[in-house]
Scaffold this motif. Structure first.
Motif, PDB file in Angstrom:
ATOM      1  N   HIS A   3       0.818  -1.214   0.000  1.00  0.00           N
ATOM      2  CA  HIS A   3       0.000   0.000   0.000  1.00  0.00           C
ATOM      3  C   HIS A   3       0.851   1.264   0.000  1.00  0.00           C
ATOM      4  N   GLY A   4       2.127   1.109  -0.313  1.00  0.00           N
ATOM      5  CA  GLY A   4       3.023   2.250  -0.338  1.00  0.00           C
ATOM      6  C   GLY A   4       3.684   2.490   1.012  1.00  0.00           C
ATOM      7  N   HIS A   5       4.797   3.188   0.956  1.00  0.00           N
ATOM      8  CA  HIS A   5       5.537   3.516   2.178  1.00  0.00           C
ATOM      9  C   HIS A   5       4.764   4.527   3.019  1.00  0.00           C
ATOM     10  N   ARG A   6       4.878   4.372   4.312  1.00  0.00           N
ATOM     11  CA  ARG A   6       4.316   5.316   5.282  1.00  0.00           C
ATOM     12  C   ARG A   6       2.851   5.594   4.990  1.00  0.00           C
ATOM     13  N   ASN A   7       2.131   4.534   4.745  1.00  0.00           N
ATOM     14  CA  ASN A   7       0.700   4.694   4.460  1.00  0.00           C
ATOM     15  C   ASN A   7       0.009   5.292   5.682  1.00  0.00           C
ATOM     16  N   PRO A   8      -0.764   6.363   5.513  1.00  0.00           N
ATOM     17  CA  PRO A   8      -1.352   7.053   6.671  1.00  0.00           C
ATOM     18  C   PRO A   8      -2.242   6.171   7.538  1.00  0.00           C
ATOM     19  N   ALA A   9      -3.025   5.307   6.927  1.00  0.00           N
ATOM     20  CA  ALA A   9      -3.924   4.458   7.707  1.00  0.00           C
ATOM     21  C   ALA A   9      -3.147   3.478   8.578  1.00  0.00           C
ATOM     22  N   ILE A  10      -2.066   2.925   8.016  1.00  0.00           N
ATOM     23  CA  ILE A  10      -1.281   1.938   8.769  1.00  0.00           C
ATOM     24  C   ILE A  10      -0.442   2.616   9.838  1.00  0.00           C
ATOM     25  N   THR A  11       0.209   3.718   9.492  1.00  0.00           N
ATOM     26  CA  THR A  11       1.035   4.406  10.492  1.00  0.00           C
ATOM     27  C   THR A  11       0.165   4.961  11.620  1.00  0.00           C
ATOM     28  N   GLY A  15       3.211  -8.892   2.891  1.00  0.00           N
ATOM     29  CA  GLY A  15       2.165  -7.890   2.761  1.00  0.00           C
ATOM     30  C   GLY A  15       1.153  -7.882   3.883  1.00  0.00           C
ATOM     31  N   LEU A  16       1.262  -8.802   4.831  1.00  0.00           N
ATOM     32  CA  LEU A  16       0.310  -8.877   5.933  1.00  0.00           C
ATOM     33  C   LEU A  16       0.182  -7.553   6.675  1.00  0.00           C
ATOM     34  N   THR A  17       1.297  -6.850   6.900  1.00  0.00           N
ATOM     35  CA  THR A  17       1.249  -5.543   7.567  1.00  0.00           C
ATOM     36  C   THR A  17       1.448  -4.396   6.586  1.00  0.00           C
ATOM     37  N   PHE A  30       6.013  -9.180  10.629  1.00  0.00           N
ATOM     38  CA  PHE A  30       4.927  -9.973  11.200  1.00  0.00           C
ATOM     39  C   PHE A  30       4.580 -11.088  10.224  1.00  0.00           C
ATOM     40  N   ALA A  31       4.012 -12.157  10.739  1.00  0.00           N
ATOM     41  CA  ALA A  31       3.583 -13.275   9.898  1.00  0.00           C
ATOM     42  C   ALA A  31       2.601 -14.116  10.691  1.00  0.00           C
ATOM     43  N   CYS A  89      -0.092  -6.446  15.065  1.00  0.00           N
ATOM     44  CA  CYS A  89      -1.489  -6.829  14.830  1.00  0.00           C
ATOM     45  C   CYS A  89      -2.310  -5.636  14.357  1.00  0.00           C
ATOM     46  N   ALA A  90      -2.086  -4.475  14.977  1.00  0.00           N
ATOM     47  CA  ALA A  90      -2.820  -3.269  14.580  1.00  0.00           C
ATOM     48  C   ALA A  90      -2.463  -2.865  13.149  1.00  0.00           C
ATOM     49  N   ALA A  91      -1.166  -2.948  12.819  1.00  0.00           N
ATOM     50  CA  ALA A  91      -0.731  -2.624  11.453  1.00  0.00           C
ATOM     51  C   ALA A  91      -1.350  -3.579  10.444  1.00  0.00           C
ATOM     52  N   ALA A  92      -1.371  -4.867  10.780  1.00  0.00           N
ATOM     53  CA  ALA A  92      -1.921  -5.865   9.866  1.00  0.00           C
ATOM     54  C   ALA A  92      -3.421  -5.661   9.655  1.00  0.00           C
TER      55      ALA A  92
END
Length: 432
Positions: A60-68, A283-285, A291-292, A325-328
């Protein structure tokens, strides 16, 4: 000169050991200062498109706002807690999401640290299951040649013993059973002739060693590091039936292929069967934190549980880390909250169009595309260092391996950015 007097890059080259490098000749390295979207920004301000998705994980690209944002929020509440005797919402919420999208029969989730560890866990599950069922001699594995499953010890034993990266350790690794890679490419018509579809050899090896083999492990449909080879999914359907006949567990390593990369949500979806165990990572996170997980069905999980000692003998310190887990969960919500299939299809169509001219080059052996994977296979080994030297000119970071110049671009890559990637690939094919 003391270490404190060295520049950042000098310190790196003298003291930090990079993957698959010779410390006496470390080779060229870029210092990355920042990343965002499809770009990494170097120390000198140069912005390069990360055509590798940072080894296939930054979907989803580097430093994706939703994941960070998910990581930041979790950091303020619960960065980590042991998973022994404790649980937490991020682990549970992620588990619910995984059950929504993974093959229906896989109902038990074991969280791991990395892809290689996921494979280790899968292999331990298979051996412990067989032991619990009274098959104490079944501790070996069958696999296909040209496979790659990671760099940890047991995972290395099922990587290709001759052309893989781990042949040096062959004498120290567990003896496993190798068969030829599935000979029918994905785009070719299937034949039921066992002498031509690879299943005759597979049956012979599995039958001859059924009392020794706990599981059959392979990368479904796409062999990644083993050569970016795409094979016919019917091989997997037939392998499932053969494993069932002989009491052998079927393990799919989907670390590189999971979460939409192939054009299906999982490479398993190209088949009409499901594995007993699946390994997921990368790609899980969305590539934001290591993570895996290893997932299995009730038959395996309860088989272990009803055997002796009953408990599964594995438990990483950082198992189910709440940040991961939150990132994933955020990454999977991003994926399923958009029309990822259409986006991957668009990338696939453009890769086919843009890479086709390379086929005419005399030094090119093949050009192939599957989902958001594009490959130019050369007749000779391509230098990753030489590609590195051209990165500034191309504005693209590509890292060929073996004879393959390839890309697994982030799903957020625009058509213009993808054109830059494919132009870089064609240039490498022409010049290297």
């Amino acid at each position: 000169m003391s270490a404190s007097d060295l520049s950042q890059l000098e310190f790196d080259q003298q003291h930090l050991w990079h993957p698959y490098t010779n410390v006496a000749k470390p080779g060229p390295t870029f210092v990355v200062k920042e990343s965002e979207g499809v770009h990494i920004t170097l120390e000198d301000g140069t912005r390069l498109i990360d055509a590798m998705s940072s080894w296939w994980c930054m979907m989803h690209g580097h430093r994706n706002p939703a994941i960070t944002s998910a990581i930041h929020d979790q950091l303020d509440r619960l960065p980590h807690v042991m998973f022994g005797g404790l649980t937490h919402d991020p682990a549970i919420d992620l588990g619910r999401k995984l059950l929504e999208i993974t093959p229906q029969s896989l109902t038990r989730i074991f969280y791991c640290d990395s892809g290689s560890v996921s494979v280790e866990v899968a292999m331990k599950m298979a051996v412990q299951y067989q032991h619990a069922k009274g098959h104490v001699g079944r501790s070996q594995f069958a696999t296909i040649r040209s496979g790659y499953h990671g760099d940890t010890w047991k995972a290395m034993s099922v990587c290709d013993p001759d052309t893989g990266m781990h042949h040096l350790f062959q004498g120290a690794l567990s003896v496993q059973h190798f068969v030829s890679r599935p000979p029918i490419p994905m785009a070719a018509p299937w034949t039921d002739d066992p002498d031509h579809n690879g299943l005759g050899e597979l049956r012979a090896v599995l039958e001859a060693n059924a009392d020794k083999i706990a599981g059959f492990i392979l990368e479904p449909v796409v062999q990644g590091t083993g050569g970016m080879y795409f094979y016919h999914p019917e091989y997997l359907n037939q392998a499932r039936a053969l494993c069932d006949e002989l009491g052998i567990l079927l393990i799919f390593d989907e670390i590189a292929t999971g979460f939409g990369r192939t054009g299906e949500l999982f490479a398993t979806d190209f088949c009409s069967v499901e594995p007993d165990i699946i390994c997921l990572g990368k790609g899980l996170t969305g590539g934001h934190i290591s993570f895996a997980c290893t997932m299995t069905n009730d038959r395996v999980a309860l088989g272990i549980g009803h055997g002796s000692p009953g408990i599964f003998m594995h438990g990483p310190t950082y198992m189910a880390n709440p940040l991961a887990c939150a990132a994933a969960k955020a990454a999977l919500d991003l994926l399923t909250g958009q029309d990822w299939r259409a986006r991957v299809a668009e990338i696939s169509v453009q890769l086919v169009q843009d890479l086709e001219p390379a086929r005419a080059l005399p030094q090119v052996r093949d050009v192939r595309v599957l989902g958001a994977i594009g490959v130019i296979e050369m007749n000779h080994v391509v230098s990753a260092d030489a590609a590195h030297a051209l990165a500034h000119e191309m504005g693209v970071f590509l890292r060929p391996f073996g004879k393959n110049i390839y890309t697994m671009p982030p799903f957020v890559t625009t058509p213009k950015q993808l054109s830059e990637i494919t132009a870089g690939m064609r240039r490498l094919a022409q010049e290297l």
